[in-house]
Write a protein that holds these residues in place. Sequence first.
Motif, PDB file in Angstrom:
ATOM      1  N   UNK A  92      12.268  -4.161  -4.795  1.00 55.41           N
ATOM      2  CA  UNK A  92      11.972  -5.097  -3.697  1.00 55.41           C
ATOM      3  C   UNK A  92      11.091  -4.420  -2.648  1.00 55.41           C
ATOM      4  N   UNK A  93      11.419  -3.190  -2.298  1.00 53.92           N
ATOM      5  CA  UNK A  93      10.610  -2.457  -1.323  1.00 53.92           C
ATOM      6  C   UNK A  93       9.202  -2.196  -1.853  1.00 53.92           C
ATOM      7  N   UNK A  94       9.116  -1.798  -3.109  1.00 56.86           N
ATOM      8  CA  UNK A  94       7.816  -1.538  -3.718  1.00 56.86           C
ATOM      9  C   UNK A  94       6.982  -2.822  -3.785  1.00 56.86           C
ATOM     10  N   UNK A  95       7.600  -3.913  -4.221  1.00 54.59           N
ATOM     11  CA  UNK A  95       6.890  -5.198  -4.281  1.00 54.59           C
ATOM     12  C   UNK A  95       6.498  -5.675  -2.882  1.00 54.59           C
ATOM     13  N   UNK A  96       7.345  -5.413  -1.902  1.00 58.68           N
ATOM     14  CA  UNK A  96       7.028  -5.776  -0.524  1.00 58.68           C
ATOM     15  C   UNK A  96       5.829  -5.006   0.004  1.00 58.68           C
ATOM     16  N   UNK A  97       5.789  -3.711  -0.298  1.00 58.35           N
ATOM     17  CA  UNK A  97       4.657  -2.884   0.124  1.00 58.35           C
ATOM     18  C   UNK A  97       3.370  -3.371  -0.544  1.00 58.35           C
ATOM     19  N   UNK A  98       3.439  -3.606  -1.850  1.00 56.86           N
ATOM     20  CA  UNK A  98       2.261  -4.092  -2.583  1.00 56.86           C
ATOM     21  C   UNK A  98       1.832  -5.461  -2.045  1.00 56.86           C
ATOM     22  N   UNK A  99       2.806  -6.342  -1.828  1.00 54.82           N
ATOM     23  CA  UNK A  99       2.499  -7.677  -1.301  1.00 54.82           C
ATOM     24  C   UNK A  99       1.905  -7.592   0.098  1.00 54.82           C
ATOM     25  N   UNK A 100       2.429  -6.687   0.906  1.00 55.68           N
ATOM     26  CA  UNK A 100       1.907  -6.498   2.254  1.00 55.68           C
ATOM     27  C   UNK A 100       0.453  -6.060   2.239  1.00 55.68           C
ATOM     28  N   UNK A 101       0.134  -5.129   1.353  1.00 57.77           N
ATOM     29  CA  UNK A 101      -1.250  -4.657   1.236  1.00 57.77           C
ATOM     30  C   UNK A 101      -2.147  -5.803   0.747  1.00 57.77           C
ATOM     31  N   UNK A 102      -1.669  -6.553  -0.245  1.00 57.46           N
ATOM     32  CA  UNK A 102      -2.442  -7.708  -0.739  1.00 57.46           C
ATOM     33  C   UNK A 102      -2.636  -8.727   0.383  1.00 57.46           C
ATOM     34  N   UNK A 103      -1.580  -8.982   1.149  1.00 57.41           N
ATOM     35  CA  UNK A 103      -1.664  -9.929   2.256  1.00 57.41           C
ATOM     36  C   UNK A 103      -2.670  -9.491   3.311  1.00 57.41           C
ATOM     37  N   UNK A 104      -2.635  -8.223   3.672  1.00 53.51           N
ATOM     38  CA  UNK A 104      -3.567  -7.707   4.680  1.00 53.51           C
ATOM     39  C   UNK A 104      -5.010  -7.805   4.177  1.00 53.51           C
ATOM     40  N   UNK A 105      -5.248  -7.375   2.950  1.00 56.20           N
ATOM     41  CA  UNK A 105      -6.600  -7.450   2.383  1.00 56.20           C
ATOM     42  C   UNK A 105      -7.069  -8.906   2.338  1.00 56.20           C
ATOM     43  N   UNK A 106      -6.182  -9.806   1.958  1.00 60.68           N
ATOM     44  CA  UNK A 106      -6.534 -11.231   1.891  1.00 60.68           C
ATOM     45  C   UNK A 106      -6.912 -11.771   3.260  1.00 60.68           C
ATOM     46  N   UNK A 107      -6.126 -11.433   4.279  1.00 53.50           N
ATOM     47  CA  UNK A 107      -6.427 -11.922   5.625  1.00 53.50           C
ATOM     48  C   UNK A 107      -7.705 -11.303   6.175  1.00 53.50           C
TER      49      UNK A 107
END
Length: 159
Positions: A92-107
Motif C-alpha cells: 500500500x505504501x509503495x503503491x501510494x508513493x508510485x501513485x503520488x508521483x504519477x499524480x504529481x507528474x499528471x498535474x
Amino acid sequence: MDPYLVIQLILISIGATSAMTWFSYFVSKKFQKLYKEPVLLSSVFSELHYDLSYGSRRKLGWMVHYFIGFLFVVGYHIVWVKDILSVSLLSALLLGIISGVIGIISWVFIFKITRYQTPINFKGYYIQLFFAHIIFALVATLLYFITMLLVIVTKAYIT
C-alpha cells in the motif's frame, strides 16, 4: 470480467477516492489554499474553453476525479492478482508513493498544457497530493483486503 469484481472495484475506488478527497479538503481548509482536486479539475475545463456551465464543469470535475480513482484501483488489482505485490501495508505504501508521483507528474502536465493562471501554491499542492495518494492507496488496500475476506467467507458458507 466478473460483474461482482467490477462492483467491488467501484466501491473500493469510491471509498479510497473519498478518503483522499477528504484529506485534500482538510489540508486545503487548514492552510487556506486551493488543494481540492475536483475544484482544480473544473477550473482546468474552464482553461480549455469548453462551453460548459459552472455546474456542469463542477460535476465533470468530480466525475473525472472518481473515474481516475477507479483506474488506479484497477491498476492495483492487476498488481495484486498478478502477484507482483502482495496485499499488504508495505505494498500500500509503495503503491501510494508510485501513485503520488504519477499524480504529481499528471498535474504538472495538466497545468502546463492548460497554461493554468489561477494563483496556487504549487509546491504545497504537490506535497499534499503526494500524501493524499498514500492515503488513497492505504484505504484502497484495506478495503480490497476486507472485501476479499468477505468474498472468501461468503463463498465458504454459501456454496
